[in-house]
Design an enzyme around this catalytic site. Structure first.
Site, mmCIF file in Angstrom:
data_model
loop_
_atom_site.group_PDB
_atom_site.id
_atom_site.type_symbol
_atom_site.label_atom_id
_atom_site.label_comp_id
_atom_site.label_asym_id
_atom_site.label_seq_id
_atom_site.Cartn_x
_atom_site.Cartn_y
_atom_site.Cartn_z
ATOM 1 N N LYS A 1 -57.499 28.393 84.164
ATOM 2 C CA LYS A 1 -56.868 29.191 85.706
ATOM 3 C C LYS A 1 -56.603 28.503 86.272
ATOM 4 C CE LYS A 1 -62.208 26.704 85.992
ATOM 5 N NZ LYS A 1 -63.349 26.624 86.697
ATOM 6 N N ARG B 1 -75.056 28.265 90.059
ATOM 7 C CA ARG B 1 -74.005 27.917 91.033
ATOM 8 C C ARG B 1 -73.638 29.743 90.446
ATOM 9 N NH1 ARG B 1 -68.183 25.866 89.226
ATOM 10 N NH2 ARG B 1 -69.316 26.239 87.363
ATOM 11 N N TYR C 1 -45.139 14.112 114.932
ATOM 12 C CA TYR C 1 -45.846 14.464 115.385
ATOM 13 C C TYR C 1 -46.890 13.940 116.127
ATOM 14 C CZ TYR C 1 -43.862 18.948 114.400
ATOM 15 O OH TYR C 1 -42.911 20.627 114.543
ATOM 16 N N MET D 1 -45.576 20.004 107.619
ATOM 17 C CA MET D 1 -45.470 21.027 107.270
ATOM 18 C C MET D 1 -44.407 20.979 105.902
ATOM 19 S SD MET D 1 -44.580 25.647 108.119
ATOM 20 C CE MET D 1 -45.801 26.061 108.904
#
Length: 404
Positions: free
Chosen positions: A34, A133, A298, A346
């Site tokens: 998965k 769950r 930053y 980023m």
């Protein structure tokens, strides 16, 4: 495409699979692929494991199953763990996907489409034994026991459950769940069972049943593992299980007055080491020669304490490299540890290469972000998460390279 390269060693994954097969002597071993094979490529991993005779692949959603079926023959079983919903039932039938039914509503949906198509449809049932769950609860299981017509038109192939703390070998909850599962199975004597995830495989043969479902272990997570050849507890039971009426049995089973004494190290245990199949490399794309008291990144969160050489690597939080690595963590250049400095942005991170020999610091020099020096589990420990999240967060921009 990113300048970074994510190498996935399929041979290492196959070696891990073979090791798990050796441990599960009496059970088949499937593969959980998965989330695109934990971020590493479900299609490529599945095709590699088929060569090791893996016949069962577990995905989370119908979309994942459809994508996988496009590269796998119909004789390979693909299980959809999230089950079936009205909007995707026809696709499950079209692509020969088997749902794991998690509640009575999903059973009703699958039975409805069995009637609609006029054919018996395969399914697995998921019994909730304590993870709480997902899965049929005790009341729903009791309804199935008392009214077998609820499964009319369905080919019930396996009953499964999922462990809550399998990686904690000394946790008594593992045995509590195991005994709940065994009691439930008494009412379905001709149905095969699947209980062990990766951690469950290492708890011992009592947890293996007919089919094990490793995911993390295939991908080298929790790599140094102690394997028990028998249960990891001494057991004393005070349980009136003679009266196997459904309500009495199911309701009492979760509290069978089990008194458990953890035994560590495990009796009859041995240690195995799984292989890490993942290497992530990034090239130096810029070098800055900075003086004492220069700010980096930053918000100026890092200030040099000496004249420094700072390199820039082309990856950041958009690529799954967590901001929690800001001014902590490390990468490796030619096996030497190099600290991360300043904020992770980023698309970029900075590293301090001042202590490296000048001959090893140049544009294009590769730094190892993930590998044998810094495994997914080690990375996870630095930022307070788990190796699963590290792998599944690996960004789509990385150039993926598969090594057979």
């Amino acid at each position: 495409m990113s300048l970074c390269t994510l190498e996935i060693n399929l041979s290492a994954i196959k070696n891990n699979y073979r090791l798990l097969q050796d441990i599960c002597k009496t059970a088949l071993v499937g593969a959980v692929v998965k989330a695109n094979g934990y971020g590493l490529g479900a299609m490529q991993i599945a095709k590699a494991l088929i060569k090791e005779n893996c016949q069962y692949f577990f995905v989370a959603t119908s979309e994942e199953g459809i994508n996988l079926r496009k590269v796998l023959n119909n004789d390979i079983t693909i299980l959809v763990l999230n089950g079936v919903f009205t909007h995707d039932a026809l696709e499950l039938i079209q692509y020969n996907l088997t749902p794991v039914l998690n509640n009575l509503s999903q059973i009703e949906i699958w039975q409805k489409f069995s009637n609609l198509k006029g054919k018996i449809l395969p399914c697995y049932l998921h019994f909730n034994t304590g993870l709480n769950r997902f899965g049929l609860n005790s009341d729903e299981i009791e309804q199935l026991i008392n009214d077998r017509d609820l499964l009319k038109g369905l080919d019930l192939q396996y009953i499964i459950s999922h462990l809550a703390a399998s990686e904690e070998t000394g946790n008594p909850y593992n045995l509590i769940q195991l005994n709940r599962f065994k009691v439930y199975l008494e009412y379905f004597p001709n149905v095969k069972a699947s209980f062990a995830n990766s951690g469950g495989i290492f708890l011992g043969q009592d947890y293996h049943f007919d089919l094990a479902r490793p995911g993390a272990a295939l991908y080298g997570l929790n790599s140094l593992i102690e394997v028990s050849s028998n249960l990891s507890y001494t057991e004393e039971f005070e349980s009136n299980t003679a009266a196997l009426t459904t309500t009495a049995c199911i309701n009492k089973c979760p509290d069978v007055s089990v008194r458990l004494t953890p035994k560590l190290p495990l009796k009859g245990s041995y240690t195995v080491r799984l292989q890490n199949p993942v290497t992530l490399k990034a090239p130096i794309i810029d070098l800055q020669n900075l003086t004492l008291d220069s700010h980096i990144g930053y918000n100026m969160t890092f200030t040099t304490k000496r004249d420094s050489v700072i390199a820039t690597l082309p990856l950041g939080y958009a690529d799954g490299f967590s901001r929690n690595f800001s001014s902590q963590g490390e990468v490796f250049i030619n096996s030497c540890s190099v600290p991360i400095v300043g904020r992770v942005s980023m698309d970029l991170i900075n590293i301090d290469v001042t202590d490296l020999p000048p001959s090893e610091v140049f544009l294009g020099q590769e730094a190892e972000i993930i590998g044998n020096y810094c495994t997914p589990d080690k990375i996870a420990s630095i930022i307070g998460t788990i190796g699963y999240e590290v792998l599944t967060s690996l960004g789509s921009r990385y150039k993926r390279k598969y090594i057979s």
